[in-house]
Design a protein around this motif. Structure first.
Motif, PDB file in Angstrom:
ATOM      1  N   THR A 228      24.128   5.600 -35.146  1.00 15.70           N
ATOM      2  CA  THR A 228      24.386   7.013 -35.506  1.00 15.70           C
ATOM      3  C   THR A 228      24.285   7.837 -34.175  1.00 15.70           C
ATOM      4  N   GLY A 229      24.899   8.948 -34.200  1.00 16.24           N
ATOM      5  CA  GLY A 229      24.897   9.519 -32.851  1.00 16.24           C
ATOM      6  C   GLY A 229      26.364   9.502 -32.421  1.00 16.24           C
ATOM      7  N   PRO A 230      26.358  10.191 -30.923  1.00 20.39           N
ATOM      8  CA  PRO A 230      27.765  10.355 -30.302  1.00 20.39           C
ATOM      9  C   PRO A 230      27.854   9.053 -29.743  1.00 20.39           C
ATOM     10  N   ARG A 231      29.154   8.093 -29.591  1.00 19.14           N
ATOM     11  CA  ARG A 231      29.331   7.051 -29.028  1.00 19.14           C
ATOM     12  C   ARG A 231      29.510   7.349 -27.425  1.00 19.14           C
ATOM     13  N   PRO A 232      28.856   6.403 -26.617  1.00 15.09           N
ATOM     14  CA  PRO A 232      29.312   6.622 -25.298  1.00 15.09           C
ATOM     15  C   PRO A 232      30.710   6.361 -24.918  1.00 15.09           C
ATOM     16  N   PRO A 233      30.909   6.944 -23.680  1.00 13.20           N
ATOM     17  CA  PRO A 233      32.342   6.891 -23.280  1.00 13.20           C
ATOM     18  C   PRO A 233      32.910   5.271 -22.956  1.00 13.20           C
TER      19      PRO A 233
END
Length: 119
Positions: free
Chosen positions: A111-116
């Protein structure tokens, strides 16, 4: 107080050197030229067999005395193979199925934002 291994080895080596020098003197039978000839015959590639018999006997006695002294000081003297631990077997333990997956909870989705992403 117990001596360190370094102190014991320094005493053993210095005693062995002094014993070897005394053996060189005894082998020369008091003749300075013979002593000088024997000492000049020693070089970096000299082997045990190249040394005069009295020196070989002194070195052999020094080695025996060194092992005895190390044991009396409480140090273990054993072959190099005896000091190595037994190798651990690789792979699955005996009696287990290597195809079986580990049991227990599986991780859920991230969950949460994915790394670029790297380009």
């Amino acid at each position: 107080m117990q001596k360190s291994a370094t102190e014991v080895m320094q005493e053993i080596v210095s005693s062995a050197v002094l014993d070897a020098l005394a053996a060189f003197k005894d082998g020369a039978k008091g003749l300075p030229n013979a002593l000088l000839r024997d000492l000049n015959a020693i070089h970096l590639n000299t082997t045990f067999a190249d040394l005069p018999d009295p020196v070989q006997a002194a070195i052999t006695a020094s080695v025996r005395a060194a092992f005895t002294r190390l044991q009396k000081e409480g140090y273990a003297v054993a072959p190099a193979d005896a000091a190595r631990p037994a190798p651990r077997p690789s792979g699955p333990p005996p009696g287990s199925d290597p195809r079986r997956r580990p049991s227990g909870p599986r991780p859920g989705p991230r969950t949460g934002p994915r790394p670029p992403r790297a380009r």
